[in-house]
Design a protein around this motif. Structure first.
Motif, PDB file in Angstrom:
ATOM      1  N   ALA A  60     109.745  73.747  67.738  1.00 26.71           N
ATOM      2  CA  ALA A  60     110.410  74.977  68.188  1.00 26.71           C
ATOM      3  C   ALA A  60     109.375  76.002  68.651  1.00 26.71           C
ATOM      4  O   ALA A  60     109.585  76.697  69.656  1.00 26.71           O
ATOM      5  CB  ALA A  60     111.273  75.554  67.071  1.00 26.71           C
ATOM      6  N   ILE A  61     108.257  76.090  67.943  1.00 30.04           N
ATOM      7  CA  ILE A  61     107.190  77.017  68.349  1.00 30.04           C
ATOM      8  C   ILE A  61     106.641  76.622  69.714  1.00 30.04           C
ATOM      9  O   ILE A  61     106.450  77.476  70.589  1.00 30.04           O
ATOM     10  CB  ILE A  61     106.083  77.074  67.279  1.00 30.04           C
ATOM     11  CG1 ILE A  61     106.553  77.948  66.111  1.00 30.04           C
ATOM     12  CG2 ILE A  61     104.770  77.602  67.853  1.00 30.04           C
ATOM     13  CD1 ILE A  61     105.610  78.000  64.934  1.00 30.04           C
ATOM     14  N   ALA A  62     106.364  75.341  69.916  1.00 33.17           N
ATOM     15  CA  ALA A  62     105.829  74.890  71.207  1.00 33.17           C
ATOM     16  C   ALA A  62     106.795  75.214  72.338  1.00 33.17           C
ATOM     17  O   ALA A  62     106.382  75.715  73.399  1.00 33.17           O
ATOM     18  CB  ALA A  62     105.521  73.394  71.157  1.00 33.17           C
ATOM     19  N   LEU A  63     108.071  74.958  72.129  1.00 39.92           N
ATOM     20  CA  LEU A  63     109.075  75.226  73.161  1.00 39.92           C
ATOM     21  C   LEU A  63     109.192  76.723  73.443  1.00 39.92           C
ATOM     22  O   LEU A  63     109.287  77.150  74.601  1.00 39.92           O
ATOM     23  CB  LEU A  63     110.425  74.648  72.738  1.00 39.92           C
ATOM     24  CG  LEU A  63     110.473  73.118  72.627  1.00 39.92           C
ATOM     25  CD1 LEU A  63     111.778  72.675  71.977  1.00 39.92           C
ATOM     26  CD2 LEU A  63     110.253  72.465  73.970  1.00 39.92           C
ATOM     27  N   TRP A  64     109.183  77.542  72.375  1.00 47.55           N
ATOM     28  CA  TRP A  64     109.260  78.991  72.557  1.00 47.55           C
ATOM     29  C   TRP A  64     108.022  79.497  73.290  1.00 47.55           C
ATOM     30  O   TRP A  64     108.125  80.314  74.217  1.00 47.55           O
ATOM     31  CB  TRP A  64     109.396  79.686  71.193  1.00 47.55           C
ATOM     32  CG  TRP A  64     109.555  81.161  71.319  1.00 47.55           C
ATOM     33  CD1 TRP A  64     110.722  81.856  71.436  1.00 47.55           C
ATOM     34  CD2 TRP A  64     108.503  82.141  71.372  1.00 47.55           C
ATOM     35  NE1 TRP A  64     110.464  83.209  71.557  1.00 47.55           N
ATOM     36  CE2 TRP A  64     109.105  83.399  71.517  1.00 47.55           C
ATOM     37  CE3 TRP A  64     107.110  82.078  71.304  1.00 47.55           C
ATOM     38  CZ2 TRP A  64     108.373  84.578  71.602  1.00 47.55           C
ATOM     39  CZ3 TRP A  64     106.380  83.248  71.393  1.00 47.55           C
ATOM     40  CH2 TRP A  64     107.005  84.483  71.532  1.00 47.55           C
ATOM     41  N   ALA A  65     106.865  79.021  72.890  1.00 49.14           N
ATOM     42  CA  ALA A  65     105.609  79.506  73.462  1.00 49.14           C
ATOM     43  C   ALA A  65     105.514  79.233  74.956  1.00 49.14           C
ATOM     44  O   ALA A  65     105.065  80.092  75.724  1.00 49.14           O
ATOM     45  CB  ALA A  65     104.426  78.881  72.732  1.00 49.14           C
ATOM     46  N   VAL A  79      98.864  78.618  65.158  1.00 48.20           N
ATOM     47  CA  VAL A  79     100.085  78.144  64.515  1.00 48.20           C
ATOM     48  C   VAL A  79      99.764  77.876  63.048  1.00 48.20           C
ATOM     49  O   VAL A  79      98.808  77.162  62.744  1.00 48.20           O
ATOM     50  CB  VAL A  79     100.619  76.857  65.184  1.00 48.20           C
ATOM     51  CG1 VAL A  79     101.814  76.305  64.407  1.00 48.20           C
ATOM     52  CG2 VAL A  79     100.993  77.132  66.632  1.00 48.20           C
ATOM     53  N   TYR A  80     100.541  78.490  62.185  1.00 46.37           N
ATOM     54  CA  TYR A  80     100.430  78.270  60.742  1.00 46.37           C
ATOM     55  C   TYR A  80     101.656  77.478  60.323  1.00 46.37           C
ATOM     56  O   TYR A  80     102.760  77.736  60.810  1.00 46.37           O
ATOM     57  CB  TYR A  80     100.384  79.604  60.000  1.00 46.37           C
ATOM     58  CG  TYR A  80      99.145  80.394  60.321  1.00 46.37           C
ATOM     59  CD1 TYR A  80      98.027  80.307  59.496  1.00 46.37           C
ATOM     60  CD2 TYR A  80      99.082  81.203  61.445  1.00 46.37           C
ATOM     61  CE1 TYR A  80      96.869  81.014  59.802  1.00 46.37           C
ATOM     62  CE2 TYR A  80      97.939  81.914  61.752  1.00 46.37           C
ATOM     63  CZ  TYR A  80      96.842  81.820  60.924  1.00 46.37           C
ATOM     64  OH  TYR A  80      95.695  82.517  61.227  1.00 46.37           O
ATOM     65  N   THR A  81     101.460  76.537  59.434  1.00 44.15           N
ATOM     66  CA  THR A  81     102.585  75.704  59.051  1.00 44.15           C
ATOM     67  C   THR A  81     102.440  75.205  57.621  1.00 44.15           C
ATOM     68  O   THR A  81     101.331  75.044  57.113  1.00 44.15           O
ATOM     69  CB  THR A  81     102.758  74.546  60.061  1.00 44.15           C
ATOM     70  OG1 THR A  81     103.956  73.856  59.795  1.00 44.15           O
ATOM     71  CG2 THR A  81     101.568  73.625  60.071  1.00 44.15           C
ATOM     72  N   SER A  82     103.570  74.993  56.988  1.00 46.61           N
ATOM     73  CA  SER A  82     103.565  74.552  55.589  1.00 46.61           C
ATOM     74  C   SER A  82     103.074  73.124  55.450  1.00 46.61           C
ATOM     75  O   SER A  82     102.535  72.750  54.407  1.00 46.61           O
ATOM     76  CB  SER A  82     104.959  74.694  54.984  1.00 46.61           C
ATOM     77  OG  SER A  82     105.880  73.883  55.692  1.00 46.61           O
ATOM     78  N   GLY A  83     103.244  72.309  56.487  1.00 49.38           N
ATOM     79  CA  GLY A  83     102.801  70.920  56.453  1.00 49.38           C
ATOM     80  C   GLY A  83     102.152  70.534  57.764  1.00 49.38           C
ATOM     81  O   GLY A  83     102.548  71.019  58.826  1.00 49.38           O
ATOM     82  N   GLU A  84     101.159  69.671  57.687  1.00 40.71           N
ATOM     83  CA  GLU A  84     100.476  69.199  58.888  1.00 40.71           C
ATOM     84  C   GLU A  84     101.495  68.651  59.888  1.00 40.71           C
ATOM     85  O   GLU A  84     102.446  67.969  59.515  1.00 40.71           O
ATOM     86  CB  GLU A  84      99.470  68.112  58.507  1.00 40.71           C
ATOM     87  CG  GLU A  84      98.638  67.605  59.654  1.00 40.71           C
ATOM     88  CD  GLU A  84      97.578  66.598  59.232  1.00 40.71           C
ATOM     89  OE1 GLU A  84      96.709  66.293  60.055  1.00 40.71           O
ATOM     90  OE2 GLU A  84      97.627  66.119  58.079  1.00 40.71           O
ATOM     91  N   HIS A  85     101.270  68.930  61.144  1.00 38.17           N
ATOM     92  CA  HIS A  85     102.163  68.476  62.212  1.00 38.17           C
ATOM     93  C   HIS A  85     102.357  66.962  62.173  1.00 38.17           C
ATOM     94  O   HIS A  85     101.412  66.204  61.962  1.00 38.17           O
ATOM     95  CB  HIS A  85     101.568  68.797  63.581  1.00 38.17           C
ATOM     96  CG  HIS A  85     101.545  70.238  63.970  1.00 38.17           C
ATOM     97  ND1 HIS A  85     101.507  71.277  63.086  1.00 38.17           N
ATOM     98  CD2 HIS A  85     101.530  70.798  65.198  1.00 38.17           C
ATOM     99  CE1 HIS A  85     101.471  72.417  63.754  1.00 38.17           C
ATOM    100  NE2 HIS A  85     101.486  72.159  65.033  1.00 38.17           N
ATOM    101  N   ALA A  91     101.630  66.384  69.414  1.00 36.73           N
ATOM    102  CA  ALA A  91     101.603  66.117  70.854  1.00 36.73           C
ATOM    103  C   ALA A  91     102.163  67.309  71.635  1.00 36.73           C
ATOM    104  O   ALA A  91     101.570  67.737  72.633  1.00 36.73           O
ATOM    105  CB  ALA A  91     102.387  64.850  71.171  1.00 36.73           C
ATOM    106  N   ALA A  92     103.281  67.862  71.178  1.00 41.15           N
ATOM    107  CA  ALA A  92     103.868  69.026  71.860  1.00 41.15           C
ATOM    108  C   ALA A  92     102.899  70.196  71.861  1.00 41.15           C
ATOM    109  O   ALA A  92     102.724  70.882  72.876  1.00 41.15           O
ATOM    110  CB  ALA A  92     105.186  69.410  71.197  1.00 41.15           C
ATOM    111  N   HIS A  93     102.254  70.424  70.732  1.00 37.87           N
ATOM    112  CA  HIS A  93     101.284  71.505  70.592  1.00 37.87           C
ATOM    113  C   HIS A  93     100.161  71.324  71.622  1.00 37.87           C
ATOM    114  O   HIS A  93      99.791  72.269  72.324  1.00 37.87           O
ATOM    115  CB  HIS A  93     100.737  71.442  69.157  1.00 37.87           C
ATOM    116  CG  HIS A  93      99.863  72.571  68.762  1.00 37.87           C
ATOM    117  ND1 HIS A  93     100.217  73.467  67.786  1.00 37.87           N
ATOM    118  CD2 HIS A  93      98.637  72.932  69.167  1.00 37.87           C
ATOM    119  CE1 HIS A  93      99.236  74.335  67.621  1.00 37.87           C
ATOM    120  NE2 HIS A  93      98.265  74.021  68.445  1.00 37.87           N
ATOM    121  N   ALA A  94      99.650  70.102  71.728  1.00 35.71           N
ATOM    122  CA  ALA A  94      98.572  69.832  72.682  1.00 35.71           C
ATOM    123  C   ALA A  94      99.055  69.973  74.121  1.00 35.71           C
ATOM    124  O   ALA A  94      98.366  70.567  74.963  1.00 35.71           O
ATOM    125  CB  ALA A  94      98.001  68.439  72.447  1.00 35.71           C
TER     126      ALA A  94
END
Length: 158
Positions: A60-65, A79-85, A91-94
Motif C-alpha cells: 500500500a505504501i509503494a502504491l501510494w508513494a 519505510v518503517y515496518t513491523s516485519g521485514e518485507h 519488489a514493489a519497493h524497489a
C-alpha cells in the motif's frame, strides 16, 4: 546499525498498527512512510482479513508513494515496518524507487516462530529483502521489538 530515537518512534508506531490489524482480524503488520524531513506522510496496517492476501501495508505504501511523490521524494523517503518485507513488497519497493527500509523483526525470525508454533507454511518463500532487491538499504531486526511482535504473531496463529 545505529538507529535514532526517531527511528525507534516510527517503529513503535508500526507495532501499534500491527496490534490494530490483529484486533480487527488481520495479520499483525503495520508500516509507515516517512519523508526526508522526518514527517510521517502515510501509514497503513495489514488488511488481508477480507480474503485478498496482497493487502500488505508495505505494498500500500509503494502504491501510494508512486501516486503522490516524485521519484526524488520517493528515493529520499524511509519505510518503517513491523516485519521485514515479503518478496512481493520488497519488489514493489524497489520498482517504485523508495528509499531506506527499517524493520522491527526479520522474515527469518517470523518463519522460526511460525515453525515453532506449528503454523502452516507461507505459500511464498520468506526471502530477505537483500535477496529480492539487492540495491535496497534495509536495516533490522531491532531486538527491542522481538518479544512484543512474537506475542502478536503467536496470538494471530493461536
Amino acid at each position: 546499525m545505529a538507529l535514532t530515537e526517531d527511528d525507534l518512534a516510527h517503529l513503535r508506531r508500526c507495532v501499534e498498527l500491527a496490534r490494530e490489524a490483529l484486533t480487527t482480524g488481520d495479520e499483525p503488520f503495520g508500516s509507515v512512510l516517512v519523508d526526508a524531513q522526518g514527517r510521517r506522510v502515510f501509514a497503513e496496517r495489514n488488511r488481508v482479513g477480507g480474503g485478498d492476501a496482497t493487502r500488505h501495508p508495505e505494498l500500500a505504501i509503494a502504491l501510494w508513494a508512486v501516486e503522490n511523490l516524485t521519484p526524488d521524494e520517493r528515493a529520499r523517503s524511509s519505510v518503517y515496518t513491523s516485519g521485514e518485507h515479503c518478496p512481493m513488497c520488497a519488489a514493489a519497493h524497489a520498482w517504485v524507487g523508495l528509499g531506506r527500509i527499517v524493520y522491527a523483526v526479520s522474515s527469518a525470525q517470523l518463519t522460526g516462530w511460525l515453525q515453532e508454533w506449528g503454523a502452516p507454511a507461507s505459500p511464498v518463500a520468506p526471502l530477505p529483502i537483500a535477496t529480492v532487491a539487492p540495491g535496497l538499504v534495509a536495516e533490522g531486526p531491532v531486538e527491542m521489538f522481538a518479544a512484543e511482535m512474537a506475542a502478536l504473531h503467536r496470538e494471530a496463529n493461536a
